[in-house]
Design a protein around this motif. Structure first.
Motif, PDB file in Angstrom:
ATOM      1  N   ASN A  11       0.872  -1.170   0.000  1.00  0.00           N
ATOM      2  CA  ASN A  11       0.000   0.000   0.000  1.00  0.00           C
ATOM      3  C   ASN A  11       0.912   1.224   0.000  1.00  0.00           C
ATOM      4  OD1 ASN A  11      -1.566   2.280   1.170  1.00  0.00           O
ATOM      5  ND2 ASN A  11      -3.178   0.735   1.413  1.00  0.00           N
ATOM      6  N   VAL A  12       0.740   2.146  -0.956  1.00  0.00           N
ATOM      7  CA  VAL A  12       1.686   3.260  -1.096  1.00  0.00           C
ATOM      8  C   VAL A  12       1.509   4.314  -0.008  1.00  0.00           C
ATOM      9  CG1 VAL A  12       1.842   2.901  -3.581  1.00  0.00           C
ATOM     10  CG2 VAL A  12       0.249   4.608  -2.682  1.00  0.00           C
ATOM     11  N   GLY A  13       0.485   4.182   0.837  1.00  0.00           N
ATOM     12  CA  GLY A  13       0.350   5.045   2.003  1.00  0.00           C
ATOM     13  C   GLY A  13      -0.211   6.421   1.710  1.00  0.00           C
ATOM     14  N   LYS A  14      -0.242   7.239   2.758  1.00  0.00           N
ATOM     15  CA  LYS A  14      -0.702   8.625   2.647  1.00  0.00           C
ATOM     16  C   LYS A  14       0.429   9.478   2.074  1.00  0.00           C
ATOM     17  CE  LYS A  14      -3.254   7.911   6.969  1.00  0.00           C
ATOM     18  NZ  LYS A  14      -3.381   8.343   8.385  1.00  0.00           N
ATOM     19  N   PRO A  15       0.166  10.576   1.409  1.00  0.00           N
ATOM     20  CA  PRO A  15      -1.149  11.171   1.130  1.00  0.00           C
ATOM     21  C   PRO A  15      -1.784  10.698  -0.174  1.00  0.00           C
ATOM     22  CG  PRO A  15       0.535  12.675   0.416  1.00  0.00           C
ATOM     23  CD  PRO A  15       1.259  11.478   0.987  1.00  0.00           C
ATOM     24  N   ILE A  16      -1.111   9.779  -0.905  1.00  0.00           N
ATOM     25  CA  ILE A  16      -1.731   9.270  -2.130  1.00  0.00           C
ATOM     26  C   ILE A  16      -3.069   8.627  -1.781  1.00  0.00           C
ATOM     27  CG2 ILE A  16      -1.535   7.605  -4.010  1.00  0.00           C
ATOM     28  CD1 ILE A  16       0.262  10.020  -4.366  1.00  0.00           C
ATOM     29  N   ASN A  17      -3.076   7.808  -0.730  1.00  0.00           N
ATOM     30  CA  ASN A  17      -4.299   7.144  -0.299  1.00  0.00           C
ATOM     31  C   ASN A  17      -4.982   7.926   0.815  1.00  0.00           C
ATOM     32  OD1 ASN A  17      -4.204   4.951  -2.098  1.00  0.00           O
ATOM     33  ND2 ASN A  17      -2.705   3.900  -0.804  1.00  0.00           N
ATOM     34  N   SER A  18      -6.300   7.807   0.844  1.00  0.00           N
ATOM     35  CA  SER A  18      -7.117   8.495   1.839  1.00  0.00           C
ATOM     36  C   SER A  18      -8.231   7.558   2.274  1.00  0.00           C
ATOM     37  CB  SER A  18      -7.716   9.773   1.229  1.00  0.00           C
ATOM     38  OG  SER A  18      -8.662   9.433   0.218  1.00  0.00           O
ATOM     39  N   ASN A  19      -9.183   8.078   3.044  1.00  0.00           N
ATOM     40  CA  ASN A  19     -10.323   7.268   3.453  1.00  0.00           C
ATOM     41  C   ASN A  19     -11.315   7.045   2.324  1.00  0.00           C
ATOM     42  OD1 ASN A  19      -9.186   7.323   5.952  1.00  0.00           O
ATOM     43  ND2 ASN A  19     -10.684   8.673   6.894  1.00  0.00           N
ATOM     44  N   ASN A  20     -11.166   7.793   1.236  1.00  0.00           N
ATOM     45  CA  ASN A  20     -12.077   7.670   0.100  1.00  0.00           C
ATOM     46  C   ASN A  20     -11.412   6.909  -1.033  1.00  0.00           C
ATOM     47  OD1 ASN A  20     -12.856  10.402   1.632  1.00  0.00           O
ATOM     48  ND2 ASN A  20     -14.677   9.614   0.632  1.00  0.00           N
ATOM     49  N   ASP A  21     -11.993   7.006  -2.221  1.00  0.00           N
ATOM     50  CA  ASP A  21     -11.444   6.284  -3.377  1.00  0.00           C
ATOM     51  C   ASP A  21     -10.248   7.027  -3.949  1.00  0.00           C
ATOM     52  OD1 ASP A  21     -13.279   4.217  -3.332  1.00  0.00           O
ATOM     53  OD2 ASP A  21     -14.718   5.268  -4.599  1.00  0.00           O
ATOM     54  N   ASP A  22      -9.154   6.298  -4.144  1.00  0.00           N
ATOM     55  CA  ASP A  22      -7.928   6.844  -4.733  1.00  0.00           C
ATOM     56  C   ASP A  22      -7.535   5.926  -5.886  1.00  0.00           C
ATOM     57  OD1 ASP A  22      -7.537   8.859  -2.483  1.00  0.00           O
ATOM     58  OD2 ASP A  22      -7.504   6.964  -1.400  1.00  0.00           O
ATOM     59  N   PHE A  23      -7.342   6.484  -7.068  1.00  0.00           N
ATOM     60  CA  PHE A  23      -7.270   5.619  -8.243  1.00  0.00           C
ATOM     61  C   PHE A  23      -6.605   6.343  -9.409  1.00  0.00           C
ATOM     62  CE2 PHE A  23     -11.186   7.890  -7.868  1.00  0.00           C
ATOM     63  CZ  PHE A  23     -11.523   8.337  -9.141  1.00  0.00           C
ATOM     64  N   THR A  24      -6.411   5.630 -10.490  1.00  0.00           N
ATOM     65  CA  THR A  24      -5.760   6.105 -11.734  1.00  0.00           C
ATOM     66  C   THR A  24      -4.433   6.804 -11.433  1.00  0.00           C
ATOM     67  OG1 THR A  24      -7.125   8.139 -11.783  1.00  0.00           O
ATOM     68  CG2 THR A  24      -7.917   6.244 -13.023  1.00  0.00           C
ATOM     69  N   PHE A  25      -3.560   6.092 -10.762  1.00  0.00           N
ATOM     70  CA  PHE A  25      -2.212   6.549 -10.411  1.00  0.00           C
ATOM     71  C   PHE A  25      -1.303   6.360 -11.619  1.00  0.00           C
ATOM     72  CE2 PHE A  25       2.065   5.762  -8.957  1.00  0.00           C
ATOM     73  CZ  PHE A  25       2.246   6.506  -7.800  1.00  0.00           C
ATOM     74  N   ILE A  26      -0.561   7.410 -12.015  1.00  0.00           N
ATOM     75  CA  ILE A  26       0.458   7.298 -13.067  1.00  0.00           C
ATOM     76  C   ILE A  26       1.734   7.970 -12.557  1.00  0.00           C
ATOM     77  CG2 ILE A  26      -1.245   7.201 -14.921  1.00  0.00           C
ATOM     78  CD1 ILE A  26      -0.503  10.100 -15.611  1.00  0.00           C
ATOM     79  N   PHE A  27       2.893   7.500 -13.047  1.00  0.00           N
ATOM     80  CA  PHE A  27       4.156   7.931 -12.459  1.00  0.00           C
ATOM     81  C   PHE A  27       5.264   7.918 -13.495  1.00  0.00           C
ATOM     82  CE2 PHE A  27       7.800   6.762  -9.446  1.00  0.00           C
ATOM     83  CZ  PHE A  27       8.002   8.080  -9.047  1.00  0.00           C
ATOM     84  N   ASN A  28       6.033   9.016 -13.561  1.00  0.00           N
ATOM     85  CA  ASN A  28       7.211   9.119 -14.418  1.00  0.00           C
ATOM     86  C   ASN A  28       8.445   8.904 -13.534  1.00  0.00           C
ATOM     87  OD1 ASN A  28       9.534  10.180 -15.793  1.00  0.00           O
ATOM     88  ND2 ASN A  28       8.158  11.234 -17.205  1.00  0.00           N
ATOM     89  N   GLU A  29       9.109   7.751 -13.690  1.00  0.00           N
ATOM     90  CA  GLU A  29      10.220   7.402 -12.794  1.00  0.00           C
ATOM     91  C   GLU A  29      11.471   8.228 -13.066  1.00  0.00           C
ATOM     92  OE1 GLU A  29       9.429   2.854 -11.366  1.00  0.00           O
ATOM     93  OE2 GLU A  29       9.951   3.191 -13.463  1.00  0.00           O
TER      94      GLU A  29
END
Length: 646
Positions: A381-399
């Motif tokens: 689980n990537v943790g806060k603040p990406i995730n919250s008590n609500n729906d968190d989705f469609t994550f994209i990332f430039n490494e």
């Protein structure tokens, strides 16, 4: 009396009429629910509740309608009533969704209590196993938290924005912001307007720079979640199942989702779209994502073979643009709940959203390494603040830039769903322990080496750990498979040997070491069979041809002679006292000659070998003629010797 009868009959008819009307209303609500029209279903079920008609099924469907609309507060309230008033009719899924809704409202202790009831009902469910294995999952989430600086996305509106994907120097994202001429076309999942795909350049400084993709892509129905090839010429995206500009429903009245593909024309517009061959009118295929080499397409679906409500799948993209057969990513990633919105980075880390793995509530973003398409790695689980008590989705990332975007429906957002930008300040670490086992043996004799040392040496020549072989010559150790390591075996009197293991996916590995003696401490007259700890070389009764099991032992002698070219041997063969003296002498001579001939046939020069049979003339114990001895004692005298001449 007549008036009383009339009154009773009238009351009966009114009650029956009301009951019939409520049944019709419930039936209509169920039809909306089954067709994923959750917003009107909520309105209908609420009217029925207001009229005092309550059942476990009605509460369950109303709670689920709120749940699927991400209204977790109202969902938790309805589930609470269901569990309280209809405890005998509560299902495992009811408890699971109730626990998830409670997490979204921050009631973690109550959520844990409800989750334990879910576990009691279905211990074999993967979600129950994950919860048990991660009993203190909040501590793990906290450990991964604080790695991202979350910021605003300047192109959010009071409507919904989500599903960003990298496109040239900017983004493509999905939104229902344009109510314009199509305001009358509202979808009934959450009573919001239909979604379209929009493009924005990274250097845009005005909302005027946000523009819709062309009409070949956008329709009056849903378009969302896209993936674009690095050259910007091929677009994969999700759309409602439509034909001739009208929606197509399955046998249950549900409009499914499909993935389509469009190519950029020479004029710089998206051309005609085509359906992918694994789409279906009876299940949904959505949320495309491309592998770094663009040879694999990942997506979410509820097609046959799905573990839960939706799973992640992959399919190969052939060189000619055709597709292979979709494959489920397996039960390590997919649960009995929802897994969706995949994204794969250049370093082959799969990010996805799920409410089946332990999280903070609603959909959370998770990550796992998938090198060489191995999906058995640890799920983080990537943790806060990406995730919250609500729906968190469609994550994209430039490494390369360590920046990205994610969508969420958290309360502080501007619209129903909002996109957030982020910068990663500390990379996720994937604990990757690789188990390495094996044995350590003498290279020539193949005998196990008890007490041999096996070490793990880093690429910087630092000793990380060591162990010794047990009574069976076995060893076992674990090393960090995120880095390259040397595994080295050592034993006094032997030349050390090592093998390099590069960074890997963590699959267990077996390394058997065969150590060479640094020298053979022997001289004229010594028996090489004892030095090599050879087993007895057996011959069949009354025969002198070499048996298969004896070939193995003779091969060890051959290996020693090949290693030491100056070594010359005399093969002596002995028998026990059973049989006549003359016969035993003859038989032992034949056996000695047979052994020498075998070695010559295997490439040893005949000038390095001589043979002699001694029959029963050199017994090692008291078992002479006339002495009664056990078979084991007689076996001691039946032996071959390889005496060193030079």
């Amino acid at each position: 009396m007549k008036h009383k009868v009339k009154f009773i009959i009238l009351t009966f008819l009114i009650c029956n009429g009301l009951a019939f009307a409520q049944e019709r209303l419930i039936q209509k609500g169920n039809e909306k629910f089954e067709s994923y029209s959750f917003s009107p279903a909520i309105d209908i079920y609420k009217k029925v509740l207001e009229k005092g008609y309550v059942s476990a099924d009605l509460l369950r469907k109303l709670g689920n309608s709120y749940y699927y609309n991400a209204d977790y507060k109202d969902a938790a309230s309805i589930y609470k009533q269901l569990v309280s008033d209809y405890s005998n009719e509560v299902t495992a899924e009811d408890y699971f969704k109730y626990a998830q809704a409670l997490k979204s409202t921050g009631e973690y202790d109550t959520s844990k209590s409800i989750m334990n009831k879910f576990i009691d009902i279905t211990k074999k469910d993967g979600r129950a196993t994950a919860f048990n294995d991660e009993a203190d999952f909040m501590a793990d989430i906290e450990k991964n938290s604080g790695r991202y600086n979350l910021g605003p996305f300047e192109f959010n509106s009071p409507y919904s924005e989500f599903a960003p994907s990298f496109y040239k120097e900017g983004l493509i994202f999905s939104s229902d912001r344009d109510t314009g001429n199509f305001a009358r076309y509202r979808h009934t999942w959450n009573a919001k307007d239909f979604l379209d795909l929009y493009e924005v350049n990274a250097d845009s400084s005005s909302l005027n720079q946000v523009k819709k993709l062309g009409e070949n892509v956008n329709t009056r129905y849903h378009e969302s979640t896209s993936a674009i090839t690095k050259d910007g010429k091929t677009l994969f995206f999700t759309r409602n199942n439509i034909e001739k500009r009208k929606t197509v429903k399955d046998e249950n009245g549900i409009v499914r989702l499909k993935i389509l593909r469009a190519q950029m024309t020479d004029e710089g517009i998206w051309g005609e779209v085509e359906e992918l061959p694994f789409n279906s009118d009876s299940y949904s295929v959505a949320n495309p994502a491309l592998s770094p080499d663009e040879k694999t397409l990942y997506f979410a679906s509820d097609m046959p073979g799905t573990f839960g409500e939706s799973d992640l799948f992959m399919v190969s993209i052939n060189q000619d643009g055709t597709f292979g057969t979709p494959q489920n990513l397996g039960s390590n990633i997919n649960t009995e709940a929802r897994e969706t919105f995949p994204f794969i980075t250049s370093e082959e880390i799969l990010y996805f959203s799920s409410d089946g793995h332990p999280g903070l509530g609603g959909l959370d973003v998770f990550a796992t390494k998938i090198k060489r398409q191995d999906f058995s790695g640890k799920i983080l689980n990537v943790g806060k603040p990406i995730n919250s008590n609500n729906d968190d989705f469609t994550f994209i990332f430039n490494e390369d830039l360590r920046t990205g975007f994610v969508a969420s429906n958290r309360e502080e957002g501007l619209g129903y769903d909002d996109i957030y930008s982020f910068t990663e300040t500390k990379p996720l670490t994937f604990d990757c322990l690789q188990k390495v086992t094996g044995t350590v043996r003498d290279k020539i004799s193949n005998e196990i080496l008890v007490g041999a040392t096996v070490k793990v040496i880093s690429e910087e020549n630092e000793e990380l750990l060591s162990t010794i072989t047990d009574s069976d010559g076995n060893y076992a150790l674990e090393l960090d498979c995120n880095k390259g390591n040397f595994v080295r075996a050592l034993m006094e009197g032997y030349i050390p040997f090592e093998e390099y293991i590069g960074a890997s996916d963590g699959k267990p590995k077996i390394i058997d070491f065969y150590l060479e003696r640094d020298r053979i401490t022997a001289g004229f007259g010594d028996d090489l069979a004892k030095l090599l700890q050879l087993s007895t070389i057996y011959f069949d009764f009354d025969k002198y041809n070499i048996r298969k099991d004896s070939e193995v032992e003779i091969e060890k002698v051959i290996a020693a002679m090949e290693k030491y070219p100056s070594l010359k041997l005399k093969v002596n063969a002995h028998t026990d006292s059973r049989g006549t003296d003359e016969y035993n002498l003859w038989l032992s001579q034949k056996r000695a000659e047979s052994t020498v001939n075998y070695m010559i046939k295997e490439g040893i020069d005949s000038t390095r070998l001589v043979s002699e049979g001694f029959g029963e003339t050199k017994l090692l114990n008291e078992c002479e003629d006339g002495i009664k001895c056990s078979a084991a004692k007689h076996d001691i005298n039946r032996r071959s010797e390889f005496i060193i001449l030079e």
